[in-house]
Design a protein around this motif. Sequence first.
Motif, mmCIF file in Angstrom:
data_model
loop_
_atom_site.group_PDB
_atom_site.id
_atom_site.type_symbol
_atom_site.label_atom_id
_atom_site.label_comp_id
_atom_site.label_asym_id
_atom_site.label_seq_id
_atom_site.Cartn_x
_atom_site.Cartn_y
_atom_site.Cartn_z
ATOM 1 N N ASP A 1 -6.439 -5.130 -2.687
ATOM 2 C CA ASP A 1 -5.317 -4.552 -4.629
ATOM 3 C C ASP A 1 -3.918 -4.277 -4.096
ATOM 4 O OD1 ASP A 1 -4.927 -3.786 -6.964
ATOM 5 O OD2 ASP A 1 -5.539 -1.488 -6.608
ATOM 6 N N HIS B 1 -11.127 1.059 -7.625
ATOM 7 C CA HIS B 1 -10.895 2.437 -7.387
ATOM 8 C C HIS B 1 -10.825 2.540 -9.335
ATOM 9 C CE1 HIS B 1 -11.022 3.530 -3.854
ATOM 10 N NE2 HIS B 1 -10.086 2.660 -3.602
ATOM 11 N N PHE C 1 0.862 -1.596 -0.034
ATOM 12 C CA PHE C 1 -0.151 0.308 0.298
ATOM 13 C C PHE C 1 0.753 1.228 0.010
ATOM 14 C CE2 PHE C 1 -3.601 -1.724 2.451
ATOM 15 C CZ PHE C 1 -4.200 -2.713 1.219
ATOM 16 N N TYR D 1 -7.630 -6.768 3.712
ATOM 17 C CA TYR D 1 -6.135 -6.387 3.179
ATOM 18 C C TYR D 1 -5.593 -8.068 3.443
ATOM 19 C CZ TYR D 1 -7.143 -1.743 5.929
ATOM 20 O OH TYR D 1 -7.832 -0.460 5.892
ATOM 21 N N SER E 1 -6.452 7.293 -0.929
ATOM 22 C CA SER E 1 -7.647 6.001 -0.448
ATOM 23 C C SER E 1 -8.027 5.117 0.818
ATOM 24 C CB SER E 1 -6.388 4.574 -0.909
ATOM 25 O OG SER E 1 -5.562 4.707 -0.403
ATOM 26 N N SER E 2 -8.430 5.971 1.743
ATOM 27 C CA SER E 2 -9.088 5.662 2.964
ATOM 28 C C SER E 2 -10.581 6.046 2.407
ATOM 29 C CB SER E 2 -8.583 7.198 4.087
ATOM 30 O OG SER E 2 -6.991 6.295 4.621
ATOM 31 N N THR E 3 -11.458 5.259 2.584
ATOM 32 C CA THR E 3 -12.623 5.133 2.297
ATOM 33 C C THR E 3 -13.586 5.193 3.241
ATOM 34 O OG1 THR E 3 -11.954 2.599 2.226
ATOM 35 C CG2 THR E 3 -12.337 3.741 -0.317
ATOM 36 N N ASN E 4 -13.596 4.885 4.402
ATOM 37 C CA ASN E 4 -14.177 5.152 5.436
ATOM 38 C C ASN E 4 -14.794 6.062 5.513
ATOM 39 O OD1 ASN E 4 -14.212 5.516 8.573
ATOM 40 N ND2 ASN E 4 -15.272 3.509 8.564
ATOM 41 N N ASP F 1 -11.841 -2.072 -2.102
ATOM 42 C CA ASP F 1 -10.515 -2.157 -2.654
ATOM 43 C C ASP F 1 -9.135 -2.818 -1.700
ATOM 44 O OD1 ASP F 1 -10.691 -0.932 0.014
ATOM 45 O OD2 ASP F 1 -10.482 1.424 -1.362
ATOM 46 N N GLY F 2 -9.117 -3.025 -0.573
ATOM 47 C CA GLY F 2 -8.153 -3.572 0.189
ATOM 48 C C GLY F 2 -7.357 -5.331 -0.299
ATOM 49 N N ALA G 1 -4.568 3.217 4.216
ATOM 50 C CA ALA G 1 -5.542 2.449 5.552
ATOM 51 C C ALA G 1 -6.586 3.174 6.588
ATOM 52 C CB ALA G 1 -4.648 1.631 6.548
ATOM 53 N N SER G 2 -7.761 3.185 6.230
ATOM 54 C CA SER G 2 -8.282 3.782 7.175
ATOM 55 C C SER G 2 -8.008 4.603 8.509
ATOM 56 C CB SER G 2 -9.970 3.997 7.171
ATOM 57 O OG SER G 2 -10.438 3.791 6.074
ATOM 58 N N LEU H 1 -3.566 1.593 -5.718
ATOM 59 C CA LEU H 1 -2.847 2.926 -5.311
ATOM 60 C C LEU H 1 -1.954 3.653 -5.215
ATOM 61 C CD1 LEU H 1 -3.598 2.009 -2.162
ATOM 62 C CD2 LEU H 1 -3.290 -0.449 -2.949
ATOM 63 N N TYR I 1 -11.704 0.415 8.626
ATOM 64 C CA TYR I 1 -12.109 -0.031 6.927
ATOM 65 C C TYR I 1 -12.676 -1.190 6.841
ATOM 66 C CZ TYR I 1 -11.331 -2.251 2.500
ATOM 67 O OH TYR I 1 -11.620 -2.398 1.368
HETATM 68 N N1 PHE Z 1 -9.643 1.961 1.403
HETATM 69 C C1 PHE Z 1 -8.351 1.155 2.146
HETATM 70 C C2 PHE Z 1 -9.111 1.769 3.813
HETATM 71 O O1 PHE Z 1 -10.305 2.919 3.605
HETATM 72 C C3 PHE Z 1 -7.444 0.844 2.329
HETATM 73 C C4 PHE Z 1 -7.116 0.712 0.489
HETATM 74 C C5 PHE Z 1 -7.415 1.372 -0.894
HETATM 75 C C6 PHE Z 1 -5.875 -0.455 0.531
HETATM 76 C C7 PHE Z 1 -7.178 1.007 -2.493
HETATM 77 C C8 PHE Z 1 -6.035 -0.618 -1.302
HETATM 78 C C9 PHE Z 1 -6.659 -0.331 -2.282
HETATM 79 O O2 PHE Z 1 -8.767 1.188 4.448
#
Ligand code: PHE
Length: 381
Positions: free
Chosen positions: A260, A280, A48, A233, A131-134, A257-258, A109-110, A309, A181
């Motif tokens: 990836d 994404h 990541f 992950y 890329s944190s999606t929370n 996405d984790g 990582a969120s 990422l 996450y």
């Molecule tokens: N979205 C994940 C999170 O918030 C992180 C992540 C994003 C991991 C994209 C891999 C690819 O923790």
Amino acid sequence: MKHVRSIALSLIFALAFSCTKKSENGASSSATLLIGEYGSMTGASATFGQSTHKGIQLALEEQNNLGGIQGKKLELLSEDDEGKPETANAVVTRLITQKKVLALIGEVASSNTLAAAPTAQQYKIPMISPSSTNPKVTEVGDYIFRVCFIDPFQGTVMAKFAFENLKAKKVAVLRDVKSDYSVGLAKYFQETFTKLGGTVVVEQNYQAGEMDFKSQLTEIKNKKPDAIFIPGYYTDVGLIARQARQLDIKVPLLGGDGWDSAKLFEIGKEAINGNYFSNHYTTESTDPMVQDFIKNFKVRFNNETPDGLAALGYDSAKILIEAMKKSDLTSKSIRDELAKIKDYRAVTGKITINSQRNAEKSAVVVKVDGPVNRYVTTVNP
Ligand code: PHE
């Protein structure tokens, strides 16, 4: 006496003020524009941090080759947080208070972003998570941004995919209880899946770093689900997939996405093939802009194919550059310009920063096929 005290007080104020002024994070005095980055360069989610770093590097180098911003070159200061929340906050504090960065990019990582974001907010240094999606990440405050979609959307995408595309009626959920996450995405997935008419027949927990998932998987197998949702992950997911197949669980595994990482297939091997996750971006996109990015990335990084990422790292740096160009190069004005980003054409899709400082973007669903993730479908918000 009163008078003396008030003079003393105003002296202290004047001193304090001149100190903060001198130590303000800014560029006017320094030769370069300092950008801080924090990420997991080592540890269980090392790809990541490493992929994101390469994406950021590429974007900054491209801008420096064009002459930088307002005549100044961009300089990236990167810190490894080993994928740990406490370390994330410690390195961000150092980047702000000692290195005096103007802006920050991170984390992936969120849980790590959530640990460091209050510090950036407190010092009023704009932070962009690639890329944190929370959802909680940008709720920390008005200096915290992201360039990716959020988990209520991602959870809906996979719930619909399970119910409509795979015709699953009963699913099992296996989540990492220590990860914001994983817990969040599991919840949003379940909400939509039940709303659609499906049933979550069993929910099991693990903690990142566990090696043996047999007892959770046995519980799941007994409930005979049509699919298993595993919002974790890649390191854990790879192991889970292998142990599921060893237990003769044959149903599709689904994730977010984790998953990836090029390491997913290295760890999961044949067991992870044919399973689906939301992401994404896809390398199979026909968009010339995406293909250009892939080409340039490969030239720069030893023929490596950029994962999601890397693409998001690149996009977050591009958005930051865009805002910096329009700003007067103070953290405050960079923040204000970030908030105004609209319809920016990025590798991972068009980015508009909304009033919650999130980006509303489409997601893709991909299917693992050895080291390649095959494009399946696109879902718009
Ligand atoms: N979205 C994940 C999170 O918030 C992180 C992540 C994003 C991991 C994209 C891999 C690819 O923790």
